[in-house]
Design a protein around this motif. Structure first.
Motif: not given
Length: 177
Positions: A147-154
């Protein structure tokens, strides 16, 4: 006793010292390492990787697994799959020689790592990350039921710049293997 797992088309086993040339054939390829936090490797870096994997095999309890992907049909080493454990969670990763991309080998190997992690290691959660541009890797994670949990930015700095990651996971009770 080393790790030896069988899937329909793959033998997944511990790396051995004589695997260095095969590993280097993909680990030194800029196309393969474009989205990785390592590489492209020099021969010395690949030799050091192989030695680290052999040292991992000696640890007890074992919490890190870097395993070779071997075609069952002809015994050719085509890539690797990694699995690292911490606090009943595991992180899985994979790397395939480009001659074998888009043939389902990464999905087959990663799915076996989920089975291994949940059924043999006793994990609660397994996760994986990839760079947002690495659509193939994201598709592998979706295909194996993560399952996609999120986008961790930089969130990490490698190769002279900050990188984003997409994170996927699966929980033990969600796994159907």
């Amino acid at each position: 006793m080393g790790i030896k797992l069988l899937t329909e088309r793959l033998l997944i086993r511990d790396f051995e010292a004589n695997d260095c040339d095969c590993v280097h054939s993909y680990a030194s390829n800029p196309l393969v390492t474009e989205h990785m936090i390592w590489g492209p490797n020099t021969l010395n870096e690949t030799m050091e990787f192989i030695q680290r994997t052999i040292n991992m095999q000696k640890r007890s309890p074992r919490v890190a697994f870097e395993l070779a992907l071997i075609l069952r049909t002809d015994g050719k080493l085509i890539g690797g799959v990694g699995f690292h454990v911490s606090d009943l969670q595991g992180e899985v990763g994979y790397c395939i020689h480009p001659d074998y991309w888009r043939q389902g080998y990464a999905s087959e190997a990663a799915a076996e790592m989920l089975r291994f992690g949940f059924q043999e290691v006793g994990l609660h959660r397994i996760y994986a990350t990839c760079r947002p541009e690495n659509i193939g890797s994201a598709n592998v994670m979706k295909k194996i039921g993560m399952t996609y949990e999120g986008h961790l930015r930089e969130h990490m700095f490698h190769k002279g710049k900050w990188h984003d990651s997409l994170q996927y996971s699966i929980l033990e009770h969600e796994f159907n293997g």
